[in-house]
Scaffold this active site. Structure first.
Site, PDB file in Angstrom:
ATOM      1  N   GLU A 159      80.277  22.104   0.220  1.00 50.73           N
ATOM      2  CA  GLU A 159      79.117  22.880   0.664  1.00 50.73           C
ATOM      3  C   GLU A 159      77.814  22.077   0.589  1.00 50.73           C
ATOM      4  O   GLU A 159      77.156  22.055  -0.446  1.00 50.73           O
ATOM      5  CB  GLU A 159      78.972  24.160  -0.169  1.00 50.73           C
ATOM      6  CG  GLU A 159      77.777  25.014   0.266  1.00 50.73           C
ATOM      7  CD  GLU A 159      77.608  26.299  -0.523  1.00 50.73           C
ATOM      8  OE1 GLU A 159      78.285  26.482  -1.547  1.00 50.73           O
ATOM      9  OE2 GLU A 159      76.788  27.132  -0.109  1.00 50.73           O
TER      10      GLU A 159
ATOM     11  N   LYS B  90      81.737  24.084   4.128  1.00 45.55           N
ATOM     12  CA  LYS B  90      80.894  25.286   4.043  1.00 45.55           C
ATOM     13  C   LYS B  90      79.450  24.885   4.320  1.00 45.55           C
ATOM     14  O   LYS B  90      78.693  24.552   3.409  1.00 45.55           O
ATOM     15  CB  LYS B  90      81.039  25.908   2.651  1.00 45.55           C
ATOM     16  CG  LYS B  90      80.125  27.107   2.402  1.00 45.55           C
ATOM     17  CD  LYS B  90      80.543  27.897   1.186  1.00 45.55           C
ATOM     18  CE  LYS B  90      79.543  28.987   0.890  1.00 45.55           C
ATOM     19  NZ  LYS B  90      80.031  29.996  -0.042  1.00 45.55           N
TER      20      LYS B  90
HETATM   21  P1  13P Z   1      75.079  33.063   0.427  1.00 47.12           P
HETATM   22  O1  13P Z   1      76.015  33.519   1.495  1.00 47.12           O
HETATM   23  O2  13P Z   1      74.393  34.184  -0.296  1.00 47.12           O
HETATM   24  O3  13P Z   1      74.158  31.985   0.892  1.00 47.12           O
HETATM   25  O4  13P Z   1      75.959  32.395  -0.688  1.00 47.12           O
HETATM   26  C1  13P Z   1      76.957  31.539  -0.312  1.00 47.12           C
HETATM   27  C2  13P Z   1      77.238  30.659  -1.436  1.00 47.12           C
HETATM   28  O5  13P Z   1      78.319  30.650  -1.952  1.00 47.12           O
HETATM   29  C3  13P Z   1      76.166  29.788  -1.910  1.00 47.12           C
HETATM   30  O6  13P Z   1      76.716  28.766  -2.655  1.00 47.12           O
END
Ligand code: 13P
Length: 340
Positions: free
Chosen positions: A177, A219
């Site tokens: 991510e 992600k």
């Molecule tokens: P949000 O969808 O609230 O941005 O959170 C996703 C997430 O896992 C952030 O690390």
């Protein structure tokens, strides 16, 4: 590392038009969200909130994987049943956030570096034994005057790749991510440029660290103008920019892309994901899925307010948002669904 097992898990995480639900807020973040609604900030209320989520009837129809936090994966239902077992029994794959947070980066004012590599190998082994089959690590990239710097992008990409390699060694699919933040007044074009540069750096490092791309889920953020920008593009423009950017930077070997919501409203996040699937589902090399926290949880949290009597109503709201996102994966979401 069992490459086939990793590939199978990664494929399952984006199969059947389902997606991920992140309930992996750190205690501090969870407490902040509770405090805004006047909900007591205790281990028991955090446990009760997560129990409400993972016992939501029908959740497994729309959600393939649940991302837990270290405290949460160790918790149990009121009757003593471990959360990881309840999740698995519901046909959902348990995962866990394994970074230890984004900290100020030395020598880089306004920028963050995510920590958590020390001791990670042992923690991953323990999480695997507890039932987790995937993990998550979030890097945050701020956009502003003179930032992000190359130093911040490279350090975060390197950490993501080292985390991903350790996950695969431990039999866990890494959810990678790199989040380009929405905060600021920057344009969509600037978000596009930064996101492309960050993703190029991340995939270069994943290659260098010998990470098998078939066993990874990406992600990313959607490509959007900053929250305070006066110009906000249409849903279709966001969908086009996001997928165009990803096509330039994400290898086809990656099985799935599961977007974070990043502070978008639930409705907008669904509408934008839907537009991506309407336009690109048939030709994109990877699944276009979701891994939302706020965009699925927020309406339910506002209904729950920490009250036992509101659990069922909150679960209905949670299910509703999960259902809208599954529809968005099929390109079948319609704002009218919000009123059902
Ligand atoms: P949000 O969808 O609230 O941005 O959170 C996703 C997430 O896992 C952030 O690390």
């Amino acid at each position: 590392m069992n490459a086939q097992g990793l590939m199978d898990t990664a494929k399952m995480l984006v199969a059947d038009d389902k997606g991920l639900l992140a309930i992996d807020e750190s205690n501090a973040t969870c407490n902040t969200r509770f405090a805004r609604l006047g909900i007591p900030q205790t281990e028991e209320t955090r446990r009760a909130w997560r129990e409400l989520i993972l016992t939501t009837p029908g959740l497994g129809e729309c959600v393939s994987g649940l991302i837990l936090y270290d405290e949460t994966i160790r918790q149990t239902k009121k009757d003593g049943m471990p959360f990881a077992k309840i999740i698995t029994d519901a046909g959902i794959i348990p995962g866990v956030k394994v970074d230890t947070g984004a900290k100020d980066m030395a020598g880089h004012p306004g920028e963050k570096i995510t920590e958590g590599l020390d001791g990670l190998r042992d923690r991953l082994t323990e999480y695997f034994q507890m039932g987790a089959r995937f993990a998550k690590w979030r890097a945050v990239i701020a956009v502003g005057d003179g930032i992000p710097s190359r130093g911040c992008i490279e350090a975060n990409a390197h950490a993501l790749a080292r985390y991903a390699a350790l996950c695969q060694e431990a039999g866990l699919v890494p959810v990678v991510e790199p989040e380009v933040l929405m905060d600021g007044a920057h344009s969509l074009k600037r978000c596009f440029e930064v996101t492309e540069e960050v993703l190029q750096a991340v995939f270069s490092q994943l290659h260098t660290q010998r990470v098998s791309l078939e066993g990874v889920i990406l992600k990313p953020n959607m490509v959007l103008a900053g929250l305070t920008s006066s110009r906000q593009e249409t849903v279709e423009e966001v969908a086009d920019a996001t997928v165009t950017c990803l096509l330039r930077a994400v290898p086809a070997a990656v099985p799935g892309i599961a977007f974070l919501s990043g502070g978008q409203s639930g409705e907008l996040a669904s509408a934008r994901l839907n537009a991506m699937n309407v336009r690109f589902k048939a030709r994109a090399p990877w699944a276009l899925a979701f891994s939302f926290a706020r965009a699925i949880q927020q309406p339910a949290l506002e209904i729950w307010q920490g009250e036992e009597a509101r659990v069922l109503a909150a679960q209905r709201a949670l299910y509703q948002r999960a259902r809208c996102n599954r529809a968005a994966r099929r390109g079948e979401y319609d704002a009218a669904m919000e009123r059902i």
